[in-house]
Write an enzyme that holds these catalytic residues in place. Structure first.
Site, short mmCIF file in Angstrom:
data_model
loop_
_atom_site.label_atom_id
_atom_site.label_comp_id
_atom_site.label_asym_id
_atom_site.label_seq_id
_atom_site.Cartn_x
_atom_site.Cartn_y
_atom_site.Cartn_z
CG HIS A 184 12.32 16.90 11.92
ND1 HIS A 184 13.68 17.22 11.98
CD2 HIS A 184 11.88 16.45 10.81
CE1 HIS A 184 13.86 17.33 10.77
NE2 HIS A 184 12.94 17.04 10.07
CB CYS B 180 10.55 18.67 6.08
SG CYS B 180 10.94 17.34 7.23
CG HIS C 268 16.40 17.67 7.33
ND1 HIS C 268 15.58 18.59 6.67
CD2 HIS C 268 15.44 16.73 7.77
CE1 HIS C 268 14.49 18.28 6.56
NE2 HIS C 268 14.36 17.36 7.15
CG HIS D 284 12.17 12.46 8.40
ND1 HIS D 284 13.43 12.50 7.87
CD2 HIS D 284 11.85 13.78 8.39
CE1 HIS D 284 13.77 13.90 7.57
NE2 HIS D 284 12.77 14.34 7.79
CD GLU D 285 8.15 15.18 9.07
OE1 GLU D 285 8.66 16.25 9.83
OE2 GLU D 285 8.60 14.93 7.85
#
EC number: 3.4.24.-
Length: 1221
Positions: free
Chosen positions: A440, A254, A446, A436-437
């Site tokens: 979020h 990120c 994280h 991963h995104e």
């Protein structure tokens, strides 16, 4: 078996890490070469071409040749390319596929079943260069599979078979990517395979960049569609520098925001009213869904990515990646059943209007989120989540390449405006970035940032792309974040089954036309933000500046969206503020929204104000359109019943609010100050009690505050508004002289007169007596004079100008009304009161000269038929009032009591109501439900260090209060995910200087008693050397001490030896001579070497005389003249002390011819005193008191601060203070 063993030797064991340095790589290469040579004779015997398993050159990737097998593992074919080309029947689509190959010393058998990654109505849309939209029905729907590895229960596989095998293979200990072998990579290693075989490369994440160098595009193979060998050398050469530059740097998911960029707002994110709007039916909670949760996903590939892969190959590549993403979200460590379903894929051959994509990830994501929010599918159906895949090398904070791989809003999933991510294309590893995104978007933070999980555990939500031995999974923190998100109503969009989205309808307006600058500011900075209106802000098309609080504007350096109005008849296009022109929008005139509900009344009694409001947003005026005509608010009086007589005046209440606030550093008691100009009546002026100053505490009083005492007019929004006697805003209705609203004085009888008597000066004289009940009272001098009007009661109590003390003009409340006293230098004195009075008043004049005449008048209600007009008899009734609940949860009580009301609106003393009819009241139970569990922290422990930074910890406990019970401990899972800090730094101040001792030197003697020394330095907390003067307050350690390494061996050559006799003490006659006994050793040359006597302490001394008499010759019997006189000295006496410095004495005489004489020269006289035993005495051993100890670890600081004499510190730190002494 020999080959397998060699291969195992060539590759480090799991967890051992890669070979270090070039030498390590060389050893691996040699071992691999040896392995290939040894295995040449047995390669043909292996059914799946095991030699391919040893074809890599390091432990990050190997070459493999998969073969198709049946469920039993028996060989079927090397041809694995047909699987994506054949149209499968429904039966075939449900059947499983099996592949097998050897890698890293083990046989892998993949068992695969069709993946449900694609919606049944999945379509591909291409936005062409001319803006045209083309819809495609892809033929790749039956080549995506998921499964596992036989004999590995914890494994998972997600691959595409469209053109060979491409995808993700996860074992218990490692995580691999597989794809067809690029031709250039094979050529570099001089690798070839038999005809009909289709070699692949199996590699770890660490080798991904290297593998991608050899591709025409990520995911392409050797002989597959889209492969162009002529283009590969150029691509490889152009990416060579990029690979080496980015291999170490490109590791962050990120990115990192620059220090000058603003932080995100701390308040709740702004949500539009339709952000989570349902499709018509109520949605169930995602957290309680019995079925899997479906994320209906729209994937958009930008122009750069389409060009990079080619239009014919990009669809397969993207769906391969999304199949891997689906597999990651099905990993058991996530703790929920999440199905990622792709409903549509949009390929951009050019950027559509309103969508700007560049290196700047933050700006590109902002633009993409706005653009996708306006996309609507068939029948108004929307996707749950939108993913942008870009060929740009993105950066989170600037429009240049950097180390960012993705960007996403936190907890945006299911939001129309925030369920979106941007992801940089990096090959098949792109799947990890997307997972991963999207994590979020599911609310995950994280690992290691505000939670107990470690950053480098190899989890998908780690800040950097580092696996745990190459394996990625979801951490316990990610599971908790996801569980928390799924329990919110926001997650309701995931419960429904995937539906047909159909072809998207693209908006016919630019994003800035749909969402104005104020709305964009709210998205970036919170619900209170709006476009900055300060003069320095020039061009919002380059940086959108927003105002949140105070007199400060801020920006995230992102431009306003395309189409945002930036000036009169101007809008933002491609980062420039330009005129509308012919293509610009037409003016839109504003229209009012519906009126809101009435607000709460500003007062509970005494006449408050409530309002309704509307907004000019239906639609808003845009592009030069007119604002809505009329007012946005209408007001109405409310709660006009009078307040209790003892209640504080409303203006006084507002002043009293400042009693607890410091004014210029001091606290005052504030009272209202009303002697102000008429235009300032609606400002809050307050006077400090017992001080002669007042101050405007607020620019406007609260709505409903009377403009002036005993007047109906009230202040609204800082303006005095007219109120009639009928209590209507804006009404001009007034009361007549008898107080009848809109009356005509027909019920009044008027009395008036003139007082002209002249009297002696400096005395009070009565003018008129006015009875109780009088109204419209007016007393006025006819001309300006030096006399003064005065008012008193019948009992001689003066209300105005009494006791020869002249009052200033102003308002004076007494006798049930307020009198206005006017006096100026050029106008006659005047008194006026509206009445009615509640007592008889005497009006007087304090004579100071000639009386110019005083006119008076007042009114009384007429008497009808000998009786005054009938008045309505008040009614007194009981009313029930109740308090708020005493607690918000956990069981409380509402206090209920009965009050007495007059005419149902004014509270009076309870004695006015009948005690018989008083209702029975008792407290009510309220909020009898359990409070939410919360963390209760304990006391902090003692700091681990007294200085230079220590740590202290505390225990936390999850507690909950149940109805009418004390708080009790409950399971930690019931408390919020974020816990209070359990460890904190303490005593971070620097330590005082301390003596620092060096090591002891070697002993000066190898045997017997010697001496050793050490170095002493004064050092500060940072280990820097300081002058010794800064450590003088501390006890100085010893720098030297005795040492004995061992007893010296006996020397047989040592002996006591008597010295020669000394000269006789007398030159004639009887004298004395001496000799000494010395510890000696005869050397090799025969000379005696003398040692200290202690060396011979173990040898017995010979019993010899050391002193004897002597007589050189007889002294002459007769004096011998001319013989010279001389000094005669006796031996030295014993020293007065054994150490520390003493004195020895002896006798000295002048002798001539054996007789005492005085002829000796005095300057030749030998000394009679000398110093002796000057060596230092050894320090006496201190006997420490066993009860003298330190009770605290900071006691060494007490002597430094000079507080040993303090009763407490001296006793508790006895040992340190004793050392100081």
């Amino acid at each position: 078996m020999e080959c397998a063993l060699l291969l195992a030797c060539a590759f480090p064991a799991a967890g051992s890490g890669p070979p270090r340095g070039l030498a390590g790589l060389g050893r691996v290469a040699k071992a691999l070469q040896l392995c290939c040579l040894c295995c040449a004779s047995v390669a043909a015997a292996l059914a799946s071409d095991s030699s391919s398993g040893a074809s890599g050159l390091n432990d990050d990737y190997v070459f493999v040749t998969p073969v198709e097998v049946d469920s039993a593992g028996s060989y079927i074919s090397h041809d694995i390319l047909h699987n994506g080309r054949k149209k499968r029947s429904a039966q075939n689509a449900r059947s499983s596929l099996h592949y097998r190959f050897s890698a890293f010393g083990q046989e892998l058998h993949l068992e695969l079943k069709p993946s449900a990654i694609l919606s049944s109505h999945f379509i591909v849309q291409v936005l062409g260069k001319d803006g045209a939209s083309e819809t495609q029905k892809p033929e790749v729907q039956q080549c995506f599979y998921q499964g596992f590895i036989r004999n590995d229960s914890s494994s998972s596989v997600a691959v595409s078979t469209c053109a060979g095998l491409s995808g993700l293979i996860r074992t218990r200990k490692n995580e691999f990517l597989i794809s067809p072998l690029p031709q250039l990579l094979a050529q570099e290693h001089n690798y070839s395979s038999p005809a009909g075989h289709h070699p692949h490369v199996l590699y770890k994440r660490t080798a991904e960049e290297k593998i991608q160098r050899y591709r025409g595009y990520p995911g392409s193979g050797r002989n597959y569609p889209g492969y162009s060998p002529s283009h590969i050398p150029h691509a490889s050469q152009s990416r060579e520098t990029e690979y080496h530059h980015r291999r170490l740097q490109k590791q962050h998911f990120c990115g990192r925001r620059k220090k000058y960029a603003p932080k995100p707002p701390t308040e709740d994110t702004y949500l539009r009213f339709d952000e989570y709007g349902s499709s018509g039916r109520p949605r169930r909670s995602a957290g309680k869904s019995q079925k899997g949760l479906n994320v209906e996903t729209l994937v958009v590939a930008d122009k750069k990515m389409v060009e990079k892969h080619g239009k014919g190959n990009v669809t397969t590549y993207i769906l391969t990646v999304m199949n891997m993403v689906s597999g990651l979200f099905k990993d058991g460590t996530i703790g929920s059943d999440i199905n990622v379903v792709v409903v549509s894929l949009i390929l951009l051959e050019q950027e559509p209007g309103g969508l700007l994509i560049n290196h700047h990830a933050d700006q590109s994501l902002n633009s993409f989120c706005q653009w996708q929010s306006a996309l609507i599918g068939k029948n108004g159906k929307r996707h749950d989540h939108a993913i942008l895949l870009t060929g740009f090398d993105i950066c989170s904070w600037k429009n240049e390449p950097c180390d960012t791989l993705g960007f996403a809003p936190i907890s945006g999933m299911c939001s129309k405006y925030r369920s979106c991510t941007i992801n940089e294309d990096t090959g098949l590893g792109l799947a990890f970035t997307i997972a991963h995104e999207s994590g979020h978007n599911f609310g995950m933070i994280h690992d290691g940032e505000g939670n107990p999980c470690r950053k480098a555990e190899g989890n998908i939500m780690s800040p950097t792309l580092t696996g745990n031995n190459g394996v990625f999974s979801w951490s316990s923190c990610s599971r908790q974040y996801l569980k928390k998100f799924l329990s919110t109503p926001q997650a309701g969009c995931l419960v429904d089954e995937p539906k047909q989205a159909g072809q998207y309808k693209y908006p016919d307006k630019l994003p800035g036309q749909i969402y104005d600058a104020d709305t964009q500011c709210k998205w970036q900075f919170g619900a209170k933000a709006k476009l900055c209106s300060l003069g320095f802000v020039k061009d919002i098309c380059k940086s959108l500046w927003c105002h949140r609080v105070g007199h400060r504007c801020e920006t995230k350096f992102m431009p306003a969206a395309e189409g945002t109005v930036c000036g009169l008849s101007m809008w933002c296009r491609q980062g420039q503020c330009v005129k509308f022109g012919e293509l610009g929008p037409r003016p839109i005139h504003g229209q009012w929204s519906a009126w809101s509900k009435w607000s709460e009344c500003s007062r509970t009694c005494g006449g408050g104000v409530k309002f309704q409001e509307r907004h000019c947003n239906n639609p808003k005026p845009q592009y030069g359109g007119l604002f809505c005509p009329g007012s946005s608010r209408i007001y109405q009086l409310c709660n006009i019943n009078p307040c209790n007589e003892n209640s504080l005046d409303f203006r006084a209440q507002q002043c009293a609010e400042y009693n607890s606030k410091p004014f210029r550093g001091w606290f005052y008691q504030w009272k209202p100050y009303t002697k102000v100009e008429e235009e300032d009546r609606c400002k809050l002026y307050c006077k400090a009690e017992n001080f002669e100053f007042f101050f405007a505490m607020s620019g406007k009083v609260k709505d409903g505050t009377p403009c002036s005492p005993n007047k109906n007019d009230v202040c609204i929004d800082g303006v005095c508004e007219l109120v009639g006697c009928d209590h209507e805003l804006g009404s001009k209705a007034v009361s007549d002289a008898c107080g009848v609203c809109k009356g005509d004085n027909s019920t009044c009888k008027f009395y008036k007169g003139l007082y002209l008597n002249q009297h002696k000066a400096n005395e009070y004289y009565p003018v008129v007596l006015i009875p109780a009940g009088a109204r419209s009272i007016e007393i006025q001098e006819l001309q300006v004079s030096s006399s003064y009007l005065a008012v008193r009661s019948l009992s001689q109590k003066y209300y105005l100008t009494g006791g020869w003390s002249i009052d200033w003009p102003g308002e004076f409340p007494f006798a049930g009304t307020t009198f206005e006293y006017q006096r100026s230098f050029n106008r006659p004195e005047r008194l006026y009161a509206p009445g009615p009075t509640n007592e008889t008043l005497v009006f007087e004049i304090l004579m100071q000269g000639k009386n110019p005449g005083i006119a008076w008048k007042y009114a009384l209600p007429k008497v009808m038929n000998g009786t005054p007009p009938a008045t309505k008899r008040p009614a007194y009734t009981w009313s029930i009032v109740q308090s708020e609940c005493s607690v918000s949860c956990g069981g409380g009580y509402i206090n209920v009591k009965a009050i007495c009301l007059r005419d149902q609106n004014t509270q009076v003393n309870s004695s006015f109501c009948s005690a018989k009819t008083k209702p029975v009241t008792e407290p009510k139970i309220c909020n009898a439900f359990s409070c939410p569990a919360y963390w209760m922290p304990g006391e902090w422990s003692t700091c681990s260090k007294a200085c230079a930074g220590g740590q202290q910890s505390r225990k936390i406990q999850c507690v909950q209060k149940k109805p009418f019970q004390k708080e009790e401990a409950v399971l930690h899972s019931l408390c919020p995910v974020s816990t209070p800090t359990q460890v904190q730094a303490c005593n971070s101040h620097a330590c005082p200087p301390q003596w620092s001792l060096g090591p002891w030197s070697q002993c000066s003697k190898t045997c017997g008693r010697g001496v050793r020394k050490r170095e002493l330095l004064c050092k500060g907390s940072a280990a820097e050397t300081l002058p010794e003067s800064q450590c003088t307050s501390l006890p100085r350690p010893e720098l030297q001490e005795g040492c004995v390494l061992g007893r010296c061996p006996k020397n047989s050559r040592l002996q006591w030896v008597a010295s020669s006799w000394s000269e006789c003490s007398a030159t004639c006659g009887l004298g004395v001579r001496k000799r000494e006994m010395k510890c000696s050793e005869k050397g090799f040359q025969g000379k005696l070497i003398t040692f200290p006597e202690r060396r011979c302490r173990n040898i017995k001394k010979p019993n010899l005389d050391l002193e004897e008499t002597c007589n050189r010759r007889a002294c002459p019997a007769h004096p011998v003249y001319n013989m010279v006189a001389g000094w005669y000295s006796l031996p030295w006496q014993q020293c007065t002390v054994t150490c520390g410095g003493g004195v020895q004495t002896r006798s000295v005489h002048c002798v001539q011819q054996g007789r005492p004489s005085s002829s000796c020269l005095l300057h030749q006289k030998p000394p009679v005193l000398r110093a002796c035993n000057t060596n230092f005495c050894p320090a006496p051993e201190k006997r420490e008191d066993p009860s003298c100890v330190d009770f605290f670890n900071w006691c060494h600081l007490v002597p430094q601060h000079g507080v040993c004499n303090h009763k407490f510190y001296g006793k508790q730190c006895c040992k340190s203070c004793t050392r100081k002494i």
